[in-house]
Design a protein around this motif. Structure first.
Motif, mmCIF file in Angstrom:
data_model
loop_
_atom_site.group_PDB
_atom_site.id
_atom_site.type_symbol
_atom_site.label_atom_id
_atom_site.label_comp_id
_atom_site.label_asym_id
_atom_site.label_seq_id
_atom_site.Cartn_x
_atom_site.Cartn_y
_atom_site.Cartn_z
ATOM 1 N N SER A 309 0.837 -1.206 0.000
ATOM 2 C CA SER A 309 0.000 0.000 0.000
ATOM 3 C C SER A 309 0.869 1.252 0.000
ATOM 4 C CB SER A 309 -0.901 0.035 1.239
ATOM 5 O OG SER A 309 -1.669 -1.142 1.339
ATOM 6 N N ILE A 310 0.258 2.333 -0.457
ATOM 7 C CA ILE A 310 0.912 3.642 -0.404
ATOM 8 C C ILE A 310 -0.173 4.690 -0.162
ATOM 9 C CG2 ILE A 310 0.807 3.910 -2.939
ATOM 10 C CD1 ILE A 310 3.437 5.552 -2.717
ATOM 11 N N GLY A 311 0.169 5.752 0.560
ATOM 12 C CA GLY A 311 -0.835 6.770 0.847
ATOM 13 C C GLY A 311 -0.212 8.088 1.239
ATOM 14 N N PHE A 312 -1.070 9.093 1.403
ATOM 15 C CA PHE A 312 -0.605 10.395 1.879
ATOM 16 C C PHE A 312 -1.720 11.078 2.651
ATOM 17 C CE2 PHE A 312 -2.430 11.471 -2.310
ATOM 18 C CZ PHE A 312 -3.278 12.524 -1.971
ATOM 19 N N ALA A 313 -1.338 12.049 3.453
ATOM 20 C CA ALA A 313 -2.304 12.883 4.185
ATOM 21 C C ALA A 313 -1.925 14.345 3.997
ATOM 22 C CB ALA A 313 -2.305 12.530 5.669
ATOM 23 N N ILE A 314 -2.912 15.148 3.601
ATOM 24 C CA ILE A 314 -2.734 16.600 3.533
ATOM 25 C C ILE A 314 -3.157 17.164 4.885
ATOM 26 C CG2 ILE A 314 -3.499 18.737 2.417
ATOM 27 C CD1 ILE A 314 -4.127 16.968 -0.089
ATOM 28 N N ILE A 315 -2.292 17.911 5.530
ATOM 29 C CA ILE A 315 -2.631 18.509 6.820
ATOM 30 C C ILE A 315 -3.341 19.831 6.509
ATOM 31 C CG2 ILE A 315 -1.768 19.391 9.020
ATOM 32 C CD1 ILE A 315 0.095 16.716 7.069
ATOM 33 N N VAL A 316 -4.659 19.801 6.536
ATOM 34 C CA VAL A 316 -5.488 20.899 6.044
ATOM 35 C C VAL A 316 -5.206 22.202 6.798
ATOM 36 C CG1 VAL A 316 -7.866 21.703 5.685
ATOM 37 C CG2 VAL A 316 -7.271 19.306 5.243
ATOM 38 N N ASP A 317 -5.013 22.119 8.107
ATOM 39 C CA ASP A 317 -4.772 23.334 8.903
ATOM 40 C C ASP A 317 -3.467 24.017 8.501
ATOM 41 O OD1 ASP A 317 -7.008 22.966 11.160
ATOM 42 O OD2 ASP A 317 -6.080 21.036 10.735
ATOM 43 N N GLU A 318 -2.429 23.215 8.230
ATOM 44 C CA GLU A 318 -1.147 23.782 7.779
ATOM 45 C C GLU A 318 -1.298 24.401 6.392
ATOM 46 O OE1 GLU A 318 1.696 24.175 9.237
ATOM 47 O OE2 GLU A 318 1.451 22.987 11.046
ATOM 48 N N LEU A 319 -2.047 23.731 5.522
ATOM 49 C CA LEU A 319 -2.274 24.246 4.173
ATOM 50 C C LEU A 319 -3.033 25.568 4.223
ATOM 51 C CD1 LEU A 319 -2.227 24.016 1.110
ATOM 52 C CD2 LEU A 319 -4.161 22.436 1.232
ATOM 53 N N MET A 320 -4.045 25.642 5.090
ATOM 54 C CA MET A 320 -4.804 26.888 5.244
ATOM 55 C C MET A 320 -3.918 28.029 5.724
ATOM 56 S SD MET A 320 -8.613 26.177 6.645
ATOM 57 C CE MET A 320 -8.876 27.921 6.812
ATOM 58 N N SER A 321 -3.050 27.730 6.662
ATOM 59 C CA SER A 321 -2.124 28.731 7.196
ATOM 60 C C SER A 321 -1.226 29.269 6.082
ATOM 61 C CB SER A 321 -1.282 28.102 8.310
ATOM 62 O OG SER A 321 -0.279 28.970 8.736
ATOM 63 N N ALA A 322 -0.722 28.353 5.241
ATOM 64 C CA ALA A 322 0.151 28.753 4.133
ATOM 65 C C ALA A 322 -0.600 29.608 3.119
ATOM 66 C CB ALA A 322 0.727 27.510 3.457
ATOM 67 N N LEU A 323 -1.810 29.197 2.764
ATOM 68 C CA LEU A 323 -2.607 29.960 1.799
ATOM 69 C C LEU A 323 -2.896 31.365 2.321
ATOM 70 C CD1 LEU A 323 -5.143 27.183 0.719
ATOM 71 C CD2 LEU A 323 -3.415 28.231 -0.750
ATOM 72 N N ASN A 324 -3.191 31.440 3.602
ATOM 73 C CA ASN A 324 -3.496 32.727 4.231
ATOM 74 C C ASN A 324 -2.288 33.660 4.195
ATOM 75 O OD1 ASN A 324 -5.186 34.522 5.734
ATOM 76 N ND2 ASN A 324 -4.043 33.973 7.566
ATOM 77 N N ARG A 325 -1.131 33.119 4.528
ATOM 78 C CA ARG A 325 0.079 33.953 4.562
ATOM 79 C C ARG A 325 0.547 34.332 3.158
ATOM 80 N NH1 ARG A 325 3.146 30.901 9.573
ATOM 81 N NH2 ARG A 325 1.757 31.710 11.178
ATOM 82 N N GLN A 326 0.208 33.496 2.188
ATOM 83 C CA GLN A 326 0.553 33.817 0.797
ATOM 84 C C GLN A 326 -0.533 34.662 0.126
ATOM 85 O OE1 GLN A 326 2.017 30.485 -1.595
ATOM 86 N NE2 GLN A 326 2.730 29.454 0.244
ATOM 87 N N LYS A 327 -1.573 35.001 0.930
ATOM 88 C CA LYS A 327 -2.691 35.819 0.431
ATOM 89 C C LYS A 327 -3.366 35.184 -0.784
ATOM 90 C CE LYS A 327 -1.256 40.252 2.397
ATOM 91 N NZ LYS A 327 -0.503 39.591 3.466
ATOM 92 N N ILE A 328 -3.498 33.864 -0.748
ATOM 93 C CA ILE A 328 -4.221 33.131 -1.792
ATOM 94 C C ILE A 328 -5.626 32.854 -1.281
ATOM 95 C CG2 ILE A 328 -4.347 30.964 -3.100
ATOM 96 C CD1 ILE A 328 -1.243 30.873 -2.883
ATOM 97 N N THR A 329 -6.615 33.355 -1.996
ATOM 98 C CA THR A 329 -7.998 33.166 -1.550
ATOM 99 C C THR A 329 -8.589 31.910 -2.154
ATOM 100 O OG1 THR A 329 -8.784 34.571 -3.352
ATOM 101 C CG2 THR A 329 -8.445 35.620 -1.217
ATOM 102 N N VAL A 330 -9.393 31.234 -1.381
ATOM 103 C CA VAL A 330 -10.104 30.037 -1.852
ATOM 104 C C VAL A 330 -11.538 30.463 -2.135
ATOM 105 C CG1 VAL A 330 -10.877 27.703 -1.236
ATOM 106 C CG2 VAL A 330 -8.638 28.537 -0.450
ATOM 107 N N ASP A 331 -12.000 30.172 -3.341
ATOM 108 C CA ASP A 331 -13.372 30.544 -3.706
ATOM 109 C C ASP A 331 -14.368 29.838 -2.803
ATOM 110 O OD1 ASP A 331 -12.500 32.136 -5.772
ATOM 111 O OD2 ASP A 331 -12.582 30.516 -7.256
ATOM 112 N N THR A 332 -15.286 30.611 -2.250
ATOM 113 C CA THR A 332 -16.349 30.044 -1.423
ATOM 114 C C THR A 332 -17.691 30.448 -2.014
ATOM 115 O OG1 THR A 332 -16.238 31.983 0.030
ATOM 116 C CG2 THR A 332 -14.983 30.042 0.711
ATOM 117 N N VAL A 333 -18.748 29.812 -1.553
ATOM 118 C CA VAL A 333 -20.093 30.123 -2.051
ATOM 119 C C VAL A 333 -20.498 31.507 -1.550
ATOM 120 C CG1 VAL A 333 -22.519 29.411 -2.027
ATOM 121 C CG2 VAL A 333 -20.709 27.676 -2.082
#
Length: 416
Positions: A309-333
């Motif tokens: 088997s092989i797998g991965f996990a994205i640590i969503v909280d860390e990713l959100m922190s990075a997006l926020n600091r890079q001023k990258i907005t995620v489209d929301t409804v």
């Protein structure tokens, strides 16, 4: 009373725009995994302690949240979702011979020491490819990570790839004990190569092995470092590991993922269950990896199914922190607000039903006739409303686009 008003150390409330962004982010990432043919699975938040025991290699038992059920069985909150998926796959797909592609999203719980200042509850979103030991499977997982990170708007990131057999070969060649090996791994992880040399100097280590350790800082970079690694490889398994990385890179070029890939032969993986290729993704704005993954060919054996088997996990909280600091907005409804009075209630409900029928999010707020529009406009801006419809008693609507500042006055009757 004060304790009831605050969360315990290491956990927090997520609400309003942040919560909306997080869910939108998870949806985008899940869409990519589904495009690759992965199917969702949900596993329990807590399991029998044995699922996460020390020999599984997930997390130190000291960092597990442990408790008892009524029958006296020891249970644990999951520190990592992969062992849970492995347990479920071994049970639910016991007789399946074809590869199993599963994906998940859920919270994990690790009781870090308080001085580390890290969250004790994190959201992980990941995928597991069970039943396939091939370069194609390895490349698919890494390509999926690259696609997922691109999908959420990241441009500057790198997936760093290694192979556990390289470091294991060095440890074996140096004939270090378990304690010394762990110390060397920690020094390498912290890039303290002087510390590594100091420790090796105090042992009678072969010159070829010493030279290979000395080369580790050079074995980080593009695909060209793999040729160097092949020459420095301490044994057959290490050489096979490097050769596999070369083959994986060839496939990653077919996926168009090579621009986001680097290699690091000093990687050994945090989890004891890793057996082959391992990888982590890094970007600006966070001090930790935003993705961790690797091959774990013997994990399912612990649960009775002998399959790679092989797998991965994205640590969503860390990713959100990075997006926020890079001023990258995620489209929301987009959310819209209708403010109305007793007299305009019928029109307001009719408008709201019509908009909702077209898939638009509408919040209704009833106001008193004497209340000024400014109060509601301020509320709309505070709660990230896109547009406000202010229904007046003279059957006019003041329509305000809060994103552009554009405003117009329309006849209420014409909107029915």
């Amino acid at each position: 009373m004060e304790q009831k008003l605050h969360t315990p150390e290491g956990v927090r409330d997520i609400y309003n725009k942040e919560c909306e962004t997080k869910l939108a982010l998870q949806k985008k990432l899940s869409t990519v995994l589904h495009l690759y043919g992965y199917q969702d699975i949900q596993t329990p938040t807590f399991e029998y302690y044995d699922v996460f025991r020390e020999e599984i290699g997930s997390t130190s038992t000291q960092e597990l949240y442990k408790f008892f059920d009524r029958e006296g069985n020891i249970l644990a909150l999951r520190p990592d979702i992969t062992p849970s998926v492995a347990r479920a796959a071994a049970t639910l797909f016991e007789n399946e011979d074809f590869p199993i592609r599963l994906c998940y999203a859920g919270n994990t719980f690790i009781n870090h020491s308080s001085y580390q200042g890290r969250l004790k509850e994190n959201t992980q979103l990941g995928a597991e490819l069970i039943g396939l030991d091939s370069i194609e499977a390895d490349a698919e997982m890494i390509a999926m990570v690259v696609d997922g990170l691109k999908k959420v708007g990241l441009k500057e990131f790198q997936v760093s790839i290694g192979h556990v057999d390289f470091i294991r070969g060095l440890m074996s060649g140096a004939e270090l004990g378990e304690e010394e090996s762990n110390e060397v791994r920690a020094l390498i992880t912290n890039r303290n190569y002087f510390g590594v040399e100091e420790l090796l100097d105090s042992r009678n280590v072969k010159e070829t092995i010493r030279k290979a350790f000395h080369m580790l800082p050079e074995l980080v970079g593009g695909a060209e470092v793999l040729d160097l690694a092949l020459k420095a490889a301490p044994d057959l398994n290490a050489r096979l590991g490097v050769t596999r990385l070369q083959q994986i890179y060839r496939l990653l070029k077919l996926y168009g993922a090579e621009d986001h890939v680097t290699f690091d032969l000093s990687m050994s993986g945090n989890y004891g269950y890793y057996t082959g290729v391992i990888f982590r993704a890094y970007t600006y704005g966070t001090g930790d990896a935003i993705v961790r993954g690797g091959r774990y060919d013997h994990l399912l054996e612990k649960f009775g199914k002998n399959t790679p088997s092989i797998g991965f996990a994205i640590i969503v909280d860390e990713l959100m922190s990075a997006l926020n600091r890079q001023k990258i907005t995620v489209d929301t409804v987009h959310k819209n607000l209708i403010v109305y009075t007793e007299q305009t209630e019928e029109h307001a409900v009719s408008l709201a039903c019509s908009f909702r029928g077209k898939g638009r999010n509408i919040e209704l707020i009833k106001r008193e006739p004497e209340e000024e529009r400014d109060i509601y406009e301020e509320y709309a801006r505070r709660t990230d409303v896109s547009a406000m419809l202010y229904l007046r008693d003279d059957e006019k609507i003041e329509m305000l686009n809060l994103k552009t500042g554009e405003e117009k006055l329309v006849d209420l009757k014409k909107q029915d």
